[in-house]
Design a protein around this motif. Structure first.
Motif, PDB file in Angstrom:
ATOM      1  N   ARG A  83       0.833  -1.199   0.000  1.00 19.31           N
ATOM      2  CA  ARG A  83       0.000   0.000   0.000  1.00 19.31           C
ATOM      3  C   ARG A  83       0.879   1.265   0.000  1.00 19.31           C
ATOM      4  O   ARG A  83       1.758   1.429   0.850  1.00 19.31           O
ATOM      5  CB  ARG A  83      -0.905   0.017   1.226  1.00 19.31           C
ATOM      6  N   ARG A 135     -10.522   3.329 -10.091  1.00 17.70           N
ATOM      7  CA  ARG A 135     -10.613   4.155  -8.888  1.00 17.70           C
ATOM      8  C   ARG A 135     -10.033   3.426  -7.679  1.00 17.70           C
ATOM      9  O   ARG A 135      -9.308   4.008  -6.862  1.00 17.70           O
ATOM     10  CB  ARG A 135     -12.074   4.529  -8.616  1.00 17.70           C
ATOM     11  N   ARG A 136     -10.335   2.142  -7.575  1.00 15.82           N
ATOM     12  CA  ARG A 136      -9.918   1.367  -6.411  1.00 15.82           C
ATOM     13  C   ARG A 136      -8.415   1.156  -6.373  1.00 15.82           C
ATOM     14  O   ARG A 136      -7.764   1.339  -5.339  1.00 15.82           O
ATOM     15  CB  ARG A 136     -10.647   0.013  -6.431  1.00 15.82           C
ATOM     16  N   SER A 140      -6.055   2.889  -7.992  1.00 13.11           N
ATOM     17  CA  SER A 140      -5.282   4.132  -7.982  1.00 13.11           C
ATOM     18  C   SER A 140      -5.243   4.785  -6.608  1.00 13.11           C
ATOM     19  O   SER A 140      -4.367   5.606  -6.321  1.00 13.11           O
ATOM     20  CB  SER A 140      -5.866   5.121  -8.992  1.00 13.11           C
ATOM     21  N   LYS A 141      -6.174   4.431  -5.743  1.00 13.05           N
ATOM     22  CA  LYS A 141      -6.301   5.099  -4.450  1.00 13.05           C
ATOM     23  C   LYS A 141      -4.998   5.083  -3.647  1.00 13.05           C
ATOM     24  O   LYS A 141      -4.592   6.100  -3.065  1.00 13.05           O
ATOM     25  CB  LYS A 141      -7.423   4.437  -3.649  1.00 13.05           C
ATOM     26  N   ASP A 142      -4.326   3.948  -3.580  1.00 13.34           N
ATOM     27  CA  ASP A 142      -3.113   3.821  -2.766  1.00 13.34           C
ATOM     28  C   ASP A 142      -1.849   3.669  -3.613  1.00 13.34           C
ATOM     29  O   ASP A 142      -0.821   3.192  -3.114  1.00 13.34           O
ATOM     30  CB  ASP A 142      -3.237   2.624  -1.819  1.00 13.34           C
ATOM     31  N   ILE A 202      -9.204   9.819 -12.175  1.00 11.96           N
ATOM     32  CA  ILE A 202      -8.232   9.971 -11.088  1.00 11.96           C
ATOM     33  C   ILE A 202      -7.891  11.454 -10.986  1.00 11.96           C
ATOM     34  O   ILE A 202      -7.116  11.985 -11.789  1.00 11.96           O
ATOM     35  CB  ILE A 202      -6.959   9.144 -11.362  1.00 11.96           C
ATOM     36  N   ASP A 207      -7.002  13.077  -7.905  1.00 13.13           N
ATOM     37  CA  ASP A 207      -6.276  13.454  -6.688  1.00 13.13           C
ATOM     38  C   ASP A 207      -4.788  13.104  -6.738  1.00 13.13           C
ATOM     39  O   ASP A 207      -4.098  13.183  -5.725  1.00 13.13           O
ATOM     40  CB  ASP A 207      -6.905  12.779  -5.462  1.00 13.13           C
ATOM     41  N   LYS A 208      -4.279  12.713  -7.904  1.00 10.40           N
ATOM     42  CA  LYS A 208      -2.879  12.339  -8.031  1.00 10.40           C
ATOM     43  C   LYS A 208      -2.289  12.909  -9.317  1.00 10.40           C
ATOM     44  O   LYS A 208      -3.002  13.101 -10.312  1.00 10.40           O
ATOM     45  CB  LYS A 208      -2.707  10.808  -8.060  1.00 10.40           C
TER      46      LYS A 208
END
Length: 379
Positions: A111, A143-144, A146-148, A181, A183-184
């Motif tokens: 993670r 989405r899932r 890319s989150k971490d 995505i 937020d990155k």
């Protein structure tokens, strides 16, 4: 346990000499000076291979096809040694629930430390039902995962801009991944497909320096996308001289003149095609006689025929119009020729007049022992 790159190479029987040669070639590919080679050696010897999750959305797989043809470094060295490619539904042996279990395991165990590479794009229409991965819409998987993720790479124009899937009228509402995505920072490596060595070069840079490469305002690595194809094209002198191919297979085409008038988009396309080239540096479209159609630029699919010439490139100053350049070049050459002829005539006339003056001086003063002009004072 994940090994370092050097440990994997030694285990595979690679000599220290070959390892250093690889580091030298990598340094050159990245456009770095010799002083950076020890840093690359140190990174390869000490850093653990980075887990990579490679997802596929709506695409034709041309990015993967390009990637596996990399020559410097070889794709096998990148996949088997430099990175730990833990999930790629195109290449992995596992399938179904087993493959999805691998994806979940890597996301949990690493993670915040894995790289997400995305090839293709997500469709949003009908809740994403036009692209299903593992029984679920691809947009949900994107989405899932890319989150971490530690970093996100968008391979090709599909992931970067939308490409043909997002072309008008775009019935599936396909969008580039940065629309999902948000937020990155996303490293965009556009092209249809991208150049193989550009793809492996981006990965090598990230693994070596433990950071993403410097990006331009559109999110593309500057080391590969800071110049237009036009800037380093070997046909550029013909453009500047107003020498253009007017129709396919005409005499100008046989002489290798500029392809601007038959649709080449090199003056508005940012990519490394004219420097890195394709197939191990063998060639690129313009060298093969076909103009660039701007596949690394946003919306290139909806900009009309690939063979329509650019009518306005005013933002590049002197290159306002190919016809104007050709006419200006002709006028300048003609003016220069006329000026040269006039200057030659004046010089010839002056030289002739000077010779006559010398002869006159000799006749006026035959006994003086020297030649003087008529304007000289008498003794």
């Amino acid at each position: 346990m994940i090994e370092t790159f050097y440990e994997v190479m030694r285990r595979q029987g690679i000599s220290r000499r070959s390892f250093l040669k690889f580091c030298s070639l990598t340094t050159t590919l990245l456009g770095l000076g010799p002083a950076f080679m020890p840093k690359i050696v140190h990174a390869m010897e000490t850093k653990l291979r980075t887990p990579v999750l490679w997802l596929h959305g709506l695409e034709c797989t041309c990015c993967s096809e390009s990637f596996i043809r990399s020559a410097h470094p070889l794709a096998k060295d990148v996949v088997l040694s430099m990175i730990s490619l833990d999930y790629d539904d195109l290449l992995m042996a596992a399938a179904g629930h087993q493959a999805e279990a691998v994806l979940e395991d890597v996301m949990t165990k690493y993670r915040g430390n894995y790289i997400l590479a995305v090839e293709g794009n997500p469709p949003l229409n009908q809740d994403g039902m036009s692209c299903i991965i593992g029984g679920k819409p691809f947009v949900d998987q994107l989405r899932r995962v890319s989150k971490d993720a530690r970093a996100v790479i968008s391979w090709g124009s599909c992931a970067s801009w939308g490409c043909v899937q997002a072309a008008k009228p775009n019935p599936t509402q396909a969008v580039p991944i940065h629309k999902v995505i948000t937020d990155k920072a996303i490293i965009k490596v556009p092209g249809c497909p991208p150049i193989a060595e550009v793809m492996t070069g981006v990965v090598t840079y990230m693994l070596t320096f433990d950071r993403i490469p410097e990006l331009d305002r559109q999110g593309r690595p500057k080391m590969f996308y800071s110049q237009r194809v036009h800037d380093k094209c070997y046909r550029r002198p013909h453009f500047d001289a107003g020498q253009f191919v007017e129709s396919w297979d005409d005499e100008a085409a046989r002489r290798g003149y500029c392809l601007y008038k038959v649709g080449c988009k090199g003056p508005t396309t940012y990519n490394a095609c004219s420097t890195v080239r394709w197939n191990g540096g063998t060639s690129f479209p313009i060298q093969a006689g076909h103009g660039c159609f701007g596949c690394s630029e946003e919306g290139f699919w909806d900009k009309g025929s690939f063979y329509d010439r650019l009518t306005r490139i005013d933002q590049f100053g002197v290159e306002a119009n190919a016809d104007k350049i050709g006419a200006t070049a002709a006028v300048v050459v003609g003016a220069a020729t006329a000026a040269h002829a006039a200057a030659s005539a004046i010089q010839h006339a002056r030289s002739k007049q000077g010779s006559m003056d010398d002869r006159d001086g000799e006749q006026l003063y035959p006994a003086s022992g020297c030649s003087r002009s008529r304007k000289g004072k008498q003794p």
